[in-house]
Design a protein around this motif. Structure first.
Motif, mmCIF file in Angstrom:
data_model
loop_
_atom_site.group_PDB
_atom_site.id
_atom_site.type_symbol
_atom_site.label_atom_id
_atom_site.label_comp_id
_atom_site.label_asym_id
_atom_site.label_seq_id
_atom_site.Cartn_x
_atom_site.Cartn_y
_atom_site.Cartn_z
ATOM 1 N N GLY A 165 50.287 73.705 31.860
ATOM 2 C CA GLY A 165 48.853 73.703 32.144
ATOM 3 C C GLY A 165 48.374 75.009 32.757
ATOM 4 N N PHE A 166 49.324 75.893 33.088
ATOM 5 C CA PHE A 166 48.945 77.152 33.729
ATOM 6 C C PHE A 166 48.160 78.054 32.767
ATOM 7 N N ALA A 167 48.582 78.132 31.509
ATOM 8 C CA ALA A 167 47.893 78.985 30.539
ATOM 9 C C ALA A 167 46.445 78.533 30.349
ATOM 10 N N ASP A 168 46.224 77.227 30.254
ATOM 11 C CA ASP A 168 44.851 76.728 30.123
ATOM 12 C C ASP A 168 44.025 77.076 31.360
ATOM 13 N N ALA A 169 44.645 76.969 32.542
ATOM 14 C CA ALA A 169 43.936 77.295 33.784
ATOM 15 C C ALA A 169 43.571 78.782 33.823
ATOM 16 N N GLU B 151 40.600 79.355 31.674
ATOM 17 C CA GLU B 151 39.394 78.778 32.290
ATOM 18 C C GLU B 151 39.004 79.493 33.584
ATOM 19 N N GLY B 152 39.781 80.503 34.000
ATOM 20 C CA GLY B 152 39.476 81.236 35.230
ATOM 21 C C GLY B 152 39.832 80.478 36.499
ATOM 22 N N ARG B 153 40.787 79.534 36.413
ATOM 23 C CA ARG B 153 41.156 78.705 37.571
ATOM 24 C C ARG B 153 42.549 79.012 38.117
ATOM 25 N N ALA B 154 43.242 80.000 37.566
ATOM 26 C CA ALA B 154 44.595 80.332 38.024
ATOM 27 C C ALA B 154 44.528 81.534 38.961
ATOM 28 N N VAL B 155 45.185 81.393 40.115
ATOM 29 C CA VAL B 155 45.135 82.441 41.128
ATOM 30 C C VAL B 155 46.536 82.767 41.629
ATOM 31 N N ARG B 156 46.688 83.966 42.144
ATOM 32 C CA ARG B 156 47.899 84.353 42.874
ATOM 33 C C ARG B 156 47.508 84.348 44.348
ATOM 34 N N THR C 136 52.813 83.260 45.442
ATOM 35 C CA THR C 136 52.990 82.301 44.367
ATOM 36 C C THR C 136 51.684 82.161 43.591
ATOM 37 N N ASP C 137 51.735 81.423 42.501
ATOM 38 C CA ASP C 137 50.554 81.142 41.697
ATOM 39 C C ASP C 137 50.133 79.699 41.904
ATOM 40 N N ALA C 138 48.842 79.437 41.690
ATOM 41 C CA ALA C 138 48.316 78.088 41.853
ATOM 42 C C ALA C 138 47.140 77.886 40.911
ATOM 43 N N ILE C 139 46.808 76.624 40.693
ATOM 44 C CA ILE C 139 45.689 76.251 39.818
ATOM 45 C C ILE C 139 44.620 75.583 40.672
ATOM 46 N N ALA C 140 43.396 76.072 40.529
ATOM 47 C CA ALA C 140 42.259 75.528 41.283
ATOM 48 C C ALA C 140 41.572 74.439 40.468
ATOM 49 N N PRO C 141 40.870 73.523 41.138
ATOM 50 C CA PRO C 141 40.128 72.496 40.406
ATOM 51 C C PRO C 141 38.937 73.111 39.664
ATOM 52 N N PRO C 142 38.476 72.470 38.606
ATOM 53 C CA PRO C 142 37.318 72.995 37.870
ATOM 54 C C PRO C 142 36.120 73.147 38.802
ATOM 55 N N GLY C 143 35.402 74.257 38.626
ATOM 56 C CA GLY C 143 34.165 74.485 39.363
ATOM 57 C C GLY C 143 34.327 75.068 40.749
ATOM 58 N N MET C 144 35.548 75.273 41.216
ATOM 59 C CA MET C 144 35.734 75.835 42.555
ATOM 60 C C MET C 144 35.563 77.343 42.494
ATOM 61 N N ALA C 145 34.692 77.875 43.336
ATOM 62 C CA ALA C 145 34.442 79.321 43.370
ATOM 63 C C ALA C 145 35.543 80.007 44.157
ATOM 64 N N LEU C 146 36.239 80.931 43.517
ATOM 65 C CA LEU C 146 37.325 81.667 44.159
ATOM 66 C C LEU C 146 37.131 83.157 43.961
ATOM 67 N N ALA C 147 37.564 83.918 44.955
ATOM 68 C CA ALA C 147 37.523 85.374 44.888
ATOM 69 C C ALA C 147 38.674 85.890 45.743
ATOM 70 N N PRO C 148 39.093 87.135 45.518
ATOM 71 C CA PRO C 148 40.120 87.687 46.394
ATOM 72 C C PRO C 148 39.704 87.568 47.863
ATOM 73 N N SER C 149 40.668 87.298 48.722
ATOM 74 C CA SER C 149 40.512 87.099 50.172
ATOM 75 C C SER C 149 39.982 85.721 50.546
ATOM 76 N N THR C 150 39.706 84.853 49.562
ATOM 77 C CA THR C 150 39.312 83.480 49.871
ATOM 78 C C THR C 150 40.515 82.773 50.478
ATOM 79 N N LEU C 151 40.285 82.005 51.530
ATOM 80 C CA LEU C 151 41.368 81.235 52.148
ATOM 81 C C LEU C 151 41.316 79.820 51.614
ATOM 82 N N VAL C 152 42.492 79.302 51.216
ATOM 83 C CA VAL C 152 42.557 77.994 50.564
ATOM 84 C C VAL C 152 43.683 77.144 51.130
#
Length: 173
Positions: free
Chosen positions: A58-62, A65-70, A83-99
């Protein structure tokens, strides 16, 4: 001689912070968002088994869709977990975002999942610069400046890593 080497290896392993367990929640800072163009280039250069795993996880699809982050966090003193992770649909992410992340598992393969933003009253960024006192500790692999002492709240939330304070994966109590 061999016994001394084994003892040293065991001692170093005991100092390392334990890896998160499947399902464990940790905290991290987003380093970057994966781009589809990078995925396609890397997949084209990978063996077929790796490409199949990437698609089935599911990582490639993420990524598409712009939902995969390092992400990164400090697992311990001078120990960075990236590590890498997958965010839920619609979550706004940018570098330096804390999650907040739910750690995945290797068997069966379940990717790390972003649960949501990290909302903490004192933490506003992933790394904090630290003032230098002006002397250096010489170690075989680097010259690390001696840094100003930490405030108690900083010690709980951040870990010193190469002159910066990185967000701890697990806060100290």
């Amino acid at each position: 001689m061999r016994a001394a080497g084994l003892a040293l290896a065991a001692m170093l392993a005991a100092c390392a912070a334990p890896r998160p367990q499947p399902g464990e929640e940790i905290r991290a800072e987003v380093l970057r968002i994966h781009r589809a163009a990078d995925l396609e280039r890397d997949a084209a250069a990978s063996p077929p088994a790796e490409r199949a795993h990437l698609e089935s996880s599911g990582f490639a699809d993420a990524v598409r869709e712009g939902r995969a982050v390092r992400v990164r966090c400090a697992a311990g003193r001078d120990e960075v977990l990236i590590t890498d992770a997958i965010a839920p649909p619609g979550m706004a992410l940018a570098p330096s975002t804390l999650v907040r992340l739910a750690w995945g598992s290797e068997v069966p393969p379940v990717p790390n999942r972003v649960l949501g933003p990290l909302d903490h009253p004192r933490i506003r960024q992933g790394t904090l610069g630290r003032p230098h006192i002006g002397t250096f500790q010489l170690v075989p692999w680097s010259a690390t400046p001696v840094l100003a002492p930490l405030e108690p709240w900083q010690e709980a939330e951040y870990a010193p890593v190469r002159g910066y304070l990185l967000l701890r994966c697990r806060p100290r109590s």
